[in-house]
Write a protein that holds these residues in place. Structure first.
Motif, PDB file in Angstrom:
ATOM      1  N   ASN A  88      -1.516   2.392   7.154  1.00 19.30           N
ATOM      2  CA  ASN A  88      -2.647   3.246   7.055  1.00 19.30           C
ATOM      3  C   ASN A  88      -3.925   2.052   6.844  1.00 19.30           C
ATOM      4  O   ASN A  88      -4.986   2.631   7.424  1.00 19.30           O
ATOM      5  CB  ASN A  88      -2.717   4.038   6.171  1.00 19.30           C
ATOM      6  CG  ASN A  88      -2.178   5.393   6.777  1.00 19.30           C
ATOM      7  OD1 ASN A  88      -2.510   5.896   7.843  1.00 19.30           O
ATOM      8  ND2 ASN A  88      -1.701   6.398   5.938  1.00 19.30           N
ATOM      9  N   GLY A  89      -3.864   1.047   5.938  1.00 19.24           N
ATOM     10  CA  GLY A  89      -4.931   0.513   5.488  1.00 19.24           C
ATOM     11  C   GLY A  89      -5.120  -0.944   6.136  1.00 19.24           C
ATOM     12  O   GLY A  89      -5.224  -1.075   7.489  1.00 19.24           O
ATOM     13  N   VAL A  90      -5.074  -1.865   5.441  1.00 19.85           N
ATOM     14  CA  VAL A  90      -5.630  -3.446   6.048  1.00 19.85           C
ATOM     15  C   VAL A  90      -4.254  -4.243   5.529  1.00 19.85           C
ATOM     16  O   VAL A  90      -3.768  -3.949   4.448  1.00 19.85           O
ATOM     17  CB  VAL A  90      -6.711  -3.689   5.142  1.00 19.85           C
ATOM     18  CG1 VAL A  90      -6.980  -5.207   5.673  1.00 19.85           C
ATOM     19  CG2 VAL A  90      -7.828  -2.833   5.544  1.00 19.85           C
ATOM     20  N   HIS A  91      -3.893  -5.058   6.557  1.00 20.92           N
ATOM     21  CA  HIS A  91      -2.843  -6.027   6.271  1.00 20.92           C
ATOM     22  C   HIS A  91      -3.204  -7.432   6.658  1.00 20.92           C
ATOM     23  O   HIS A  91      -3.674  -7.425   7.794  1.00 20.92           O
ATOM     24  CB  HIS A  91      -1.595  -5.773   6.922  1.00 20.92           C
ATOM     25  CG  HIS A  91      -0.371  -6.342   6.667  1.00 20.92           C
ATOM     26  ND1 HIS A  91       0.562  -5.913   5.647  1.00 20.92           N
ATOM     27  CD2 HIS A  91       0.055  -7.626   6.936  1.00 20.92           C
ATOM     28  CE1 HIS A  91       1.563  -6.784   5.633  1.00 20.92           C
ATOM     29  NE2 HIS A  91       1.292  -7.892   6.377  1.00 20.92           N
ATOM     30  N   ALA A 100      -6.218  -3.111  10.307  1.00 20.77           N
ATOM     31  CA  ALA A 100      -7.476  -2.831   9.655  1.00 20.77           C
ATOM     32  C   ALA A 100      -7.565  -1.095  10.052  1.00 20.77           C
ATOM     33  O   ALA A 100      -7.614  -0.873  11.100  1.00 20.77           O
ATOM     34  CB  ALA A 100      -8.604  -3.635   9.887  1.00 20.77           C
ATOM     35  N   GLY A 101      -7.901  -0.552   8.872  1.00 25.21           N
ATOM     36  CA  GLY A 101      -8.137   0.917   9.048  1.00 25.21           C
ATOM     37  C   GLY A 101      -9.651   1.237   8.585  1.00 25.21           C
ATOM     38  O   GLY A 101     -10.414   0.236   8.168  1.00 25.21           O
ATOM     39  N   THR A 102     -10.069   2.320   8.411  1.00 22.11           N
ATOM     40  CA  THR A 102     -11.548   2.579   8.100  1.00 22.11           C
ATOM     41  C   THR A 102     -11.541   2.899   6.620  1.00 22.11           C
ATOM     42  O   THR A 102     -10.451   3.227   5.865  1.00 22.11           O
ATOM     43  CB  THR A 102     -12.014   4.031   8.788  1.00 22.11           C
ATOM     44  OG1 THR A 102     -11.046   5.049   8.626  1.00 22.11           O
ATOM     45  CG2 THR A 102     -11.879   3.880  10.327  1.00 22.11           C
ATOM     46  N   GLY A 103     -12.883   2.856   5.885  1.00 20.68           N
ATOM     47  CA  GLY A 103     -12.831   3.210   4.684  1.00 20.68           C
ATOM     48  C   GLY A 103     -12.517   2.227   3.555  1.00 20.68           C
ATOM     49  O   GLY A 103     -12.209   0.886   4.054  1.00 20.68           O
ATOM     50  N   VAL A 140      -8.105  -1.696  13.978  1.00 18.81           N
ATOM     51  CA  VAL A 140      -7.238  -2.778  14.412  1.00 18.81           C
ATOM     52  C   VAL A 140      -5.969  -2.521  14.406  1.00 18.81           C
ATOM     53  O   VAL A 140      -5.377  -2.123  13.439  1.00 18.81           O
ATOM     54  CB  VAL A 140      -7.495  -4.183  13.833  1.00 18.81           C
ATOM     55  CG1 VAL A 140      -6.591  -5.280  14.458  1.00 18.81           C
ATOM     56  CG2 VAL A 140      -8.971  -4.519  13.852  1.00 18.81           C
ATOM     57  N   ASN A 141      -5.156  -2.427  15.580  1.00 22.50           N
ATOM     58  CA  ASN A 141      -3.721  -2.103  15.676  1.00 22.50           C
ATOM     59  C   ASN A 141      -3.281  -0.714  15.050  1.00 22.50           C
ATOM     60  O   ASN A 141      -2.296  -0.627  14.512  1.00 22.50           O
ATOM     61  CB  ASN A 141      -2.884  -3.252  15.302  1.00 22.50           C
ATOM     62  CG  ASN A 141      -2.852  -4.469  15.977  1.00 22.50           C
ATOM     63  OD1 ASN A 141      -3.326  -4.214  17.113  1.00 22.50           O
ATOM     64  ND2 ASN A 141      -2.681  -5.666  15.235  1.00 22.50           N
ATOM     65  N   GLN A 142      -3.894   0.320  14.968  1.00 22.92           N
ATOM     66  CA  GLN A 142      -3.720   1.718  14.396  1.00 22.92           C
ATOM     67  C   GLN A 142      -3.955   2.667  15.760  1.00 22.92           C
ATOM     68  O   GLN A 142      -4.750   2.243  16.859  1.00 22.92           O
ATOM     69  CB  GLN A 142      -4.496   2.100  13.397  1.00 22.92           C
ATOM     70  CG  GLN A 142      -4.422   1.363  12.097  1.00 22.92           C
ATOM     71  CD  GLN A 142      -5.047   1.704  10.870  1.00 22.92           C
ATOM     72  OE1 GLN A 142      -5.848   2.482  11.148  1.00 22.92           O
ATOM     73  NE2 GLN A 142      -4.571   1.489   9.552  1.00 22.92           N
ATOM     74  N   SER A 143      -3.445   3.715  15.663  1.00 18.73           N
ATOM     75  CA  SER A 143      -3.551   4.926  16.536  1.00 18.73           C
ATOM     76  C   SER A 143      -5.131   5.110  16.790  1.00 18.73           C
ATOM     77  O   SER A 143      -5.887   5.215  15.797  1.00 18.73           O
ATOM     78  CB  SER A 143      -3.099   5.939  16.087  1.00 18.73           C
ATOM     79  OG  SER A 143      -3.200   7.146  16.907  1.00 18.73           O
ATOM     80  N   GLU A 242      -3.313 -13.456   1.840  1.00 14.31           N
ATOM     81  CA  GLU A 242      -2.415 -12.456   1.845  1.00 14.31           C
ATOM     82  C   GLU A 242      -2.954 -11.151   1.402  1.00 14.31           C
ATOM     83  O   GLU A 242      -3.660 -11.210   0.213  1.00 14.31           O
ATOM     84  CB  GLU A 242      -1.001 -12.893   1.237  1.00 14.31           C
ATOM     85  CG  GLU A 242      -0.572 -14.093   1.481  1.00 14.31           C
ATOM     86  CD  GLU A 242       0.188 -14.324   2.620  1.00 14.31           C
ATOM     87  OE1 GLU A 242       0.831 -13.288   3.140  1.00 14.31           O
ATOM     88  OE2 GLU A 242       0.317 -15.287   3.237  1.00 14.31           O
ATOM     89  N   LEU A 243      -2.733  -9.963   2.029  1.00 11.76           N
ATOM     90  CA  LEU A 243      -3.488  -8.670   1.475  1.00 11.76           C
ATOM     91  C   LEU A 243      -2.698  -7.527   1.914  1.00 11.76           C
ATOM     92  O   LEU A 243      -2.386  -7.486   3.206  1.00 11.76           O
ATOM     93  CB  LEU A 243      -4.875  -8.756   1.948  1.00 11.76           C
ATOM     94  CG  LEU A 243      -5.644  -7.640   1.205  1.00 11.76           C
ATOM     95  CD1 LEU A 243      -7.378  -7.836   1.037  1.00 11.76           C
ATOM     96  CD2 LEU A 243      -5.560  -6.507   2.377  1.00 11.76           C
ATOM     97  N   ILE A 244      -2.389  -6.563   1.118  1.00 13.29           N
ATOM     98  CA  ILE A 244      -1.985  -5.288   1.616  1.00 13.29           C
ATOM     99  C   ILE A 244      -3.094  -4.241   0.600  1.00 13.29           C
ATOM    100  O   ILE A 244      -3.502  -4.455  -0.216  1.00 13.29           O
ATOM    101  CB  ILE A 244      -0.402  -5.006   1.233  1.00 13.29           C
ATOM    102  CG1 ILE A 244      -0.179  -4.948  -0.230  1.00 13.29           C
ATOM    103  CG2 ILE A 244       0.524  -5.971   2.178  1.00 13.29           C
ATOM    104  CD1 ILE A 244       1.125  -4.406  -0.663  1.00 13.29           C
ATOM    105  N   THR A 245      -2.978  -3.190   1.200  1.00 13.98           N
ATOM    106  CA  THR A 245      -3.563  -2.036   0.688  1.00 13.98           C
ATOM    107  C   THR A 245      -2.576  -0.952   0.439  1.00 13.98           C
ATOM    108  O   THR A 245      -1.913  -0.695   0.665  1.00 13.98           O
ATOM    109  CB  THR A 245      -4.882  -1.318   1.540  1.00 13.98           C
ATOM    110  OG1 THR A 245      -4.275  -0.902   2.827  1.00 13.98           O
ATOM    111  CG2 THR A 245      -5.936  -2.596   1.591  1.00 13.98           C
ATOM    112  N   GLY A 246      -3.107  -0.184  -0.752  1.00 11.38           N
ATOM    113  CA  GLY A 246      -2.487   1.020  -0.967  1.00 11.38           C
ATOM    114  C   GLY A 246      -3.275   2.243  -0.844  1.00 11.38           C
ATOM    115  O   GLY A 246      -4.319   2.169  -0.075  1.00 11.38           O
TER     116      GLY A 246
END
Length: 316
Positions: A88-91, A100-103, A140-143, A242-246
């Motif tokens: 859902n988020g950013v990777h 990448a997602g919104t918000g 980016v790379n999401q529905s 390196e990054l992940i979001t929760g």
């Protein structure tokens, strides 16, 4: 139990008010140890498809580069029967913006200095056309969604997997990979109206919008037009490798702090979390769930209740 240089594994039981007995696992990491690195992993190195955490760890392991601990990261937002399930988020992996997602979202990351950090981040993407006008790219790379423009890179998969409606613009000539902050220039190679599932070859990018939204704007692009994509991550995070979001925060400044607070926050579920201690250690924590009498799972508030065991190791 020592698991690797600077890495310790703790496990055992705990009890909470919501469901009682819990099975807890904690990996404590000293990121200052030169033999240890923290890396973000993505299922099959792409946004589409699923892969077990253990399988990702085995795939990443090789001589001189052994995975000693792995944990689930971002929640995913795909279609249960659609064949893909992007986070859902950013990777970010090895400096490449893969998703990448919104918000704004809580993020765990490692910078160029190898030091981990936690904070709230977001990514914005602008698309400058040949006439100087600028459009906003939401994902980016999401529905793709109504009222938005989505960008697909080869990290998504072999094609965009979109339905045969809307408009898709194929871009070529960009120097990839895409970075969390930076610009790439590309040229329009094709404009596909009322067509989806555009193939993604090495070096290809695709802009996509569903019918009734920005599809008519994308339809005005023309073959040979030069465009520039500019990405920008929250200031101060530009050097992230390196990054992940929760989805939620559960602890802030050493105290429970659940934000945002979805309805699932107050229900007992299996949970995974990452944290930083005051002295800079990394904690990777899992609580099993949905096993009555063994481990029922916890609420987010229970997950965020800090405590210290007699041996000085963090506990639930």
């Amino acid at each position: 139990m020592p698991a690797a240089p600077g890495t310790f594994y703790s496990w055992g039981g705990a009890a909470t008010g919501s469901t009682g007995a819990q099975s807890v696992n904690v990996v404590t990491v000293d990121p200052a140890d030169p033999l240890i690195s923290l890396e973000a992993s993505l299922s099959n190195d792409r946004a589409t498809g699923l892969e077990r955490t253990s399988a990702q760890a085995r795939r990443a392991s090789r001589e001189g580069h052994r995975v000693v601990a792995a944990i689930n990261g971002d929640v995913w937002g795909g279609y249960s029967g659609g064949g893909w399930s992007a986070p859902n988020g950013v990777h970010v992996r090895a400096g490449e913006l893969m998703i990448a997602g919104t918000g704004l979202r809580p993020a765990f990351a490692v910078g160029a200095d190898r030091r981990p950090r936690i904070g709230t981040i977001g990514v914005t993407i602008g698309l400058r056309r040949g006439d100087g006008s600028v459009l906003s790219v939401s994902r980016v790379n999401q529905s793709r969604r109504y009222g938005e423009i989505a960008l697909y890179t080869p990290r998504f998969g072999a094609s965009t997997l979109t339905s045969g409606s809307g408009t898709e613009v194929l871009l070529r000539g960009a120097v990839l990979p895409l970075r969390p902050s930076g610009s790439v220039t590309a040229t329009v190679a094709a404009v596909r109206r009322a067509a989806g599932n555009t193939a993604l070859g090495p070096g290809d990018l695709v802009l996509s919008a569903p019918a009734g939204g920005y599809d008519e704007v994308l339809a005005t692009f023309y073959v040979g037009e030069a465009v520039t994509l500019t990405t920008a991550i929250t200031p101060g995070w530009e050097d992230i490798g390196e990054l992940i979001t929760g989805r939620e925060w559960v602890v802030r400044d050493g105290a429970p702090w659940v934000w945002p607070r979805p309805s699932s926050a107050d229900a007992a579920h299996p949970r995974s979390a990452a944290a930083l201690t005051a002295d800079g250690r990394v904690l990777l924590v899992t609580v099993d769930g949905r096993q009555p009498g063994v481990s029922g799972g916890v609420t987010l508030a229970e997950l965020g209740q800090p405590a210290t065991e007699p041996d000085g190791q963090p506990g639930l």
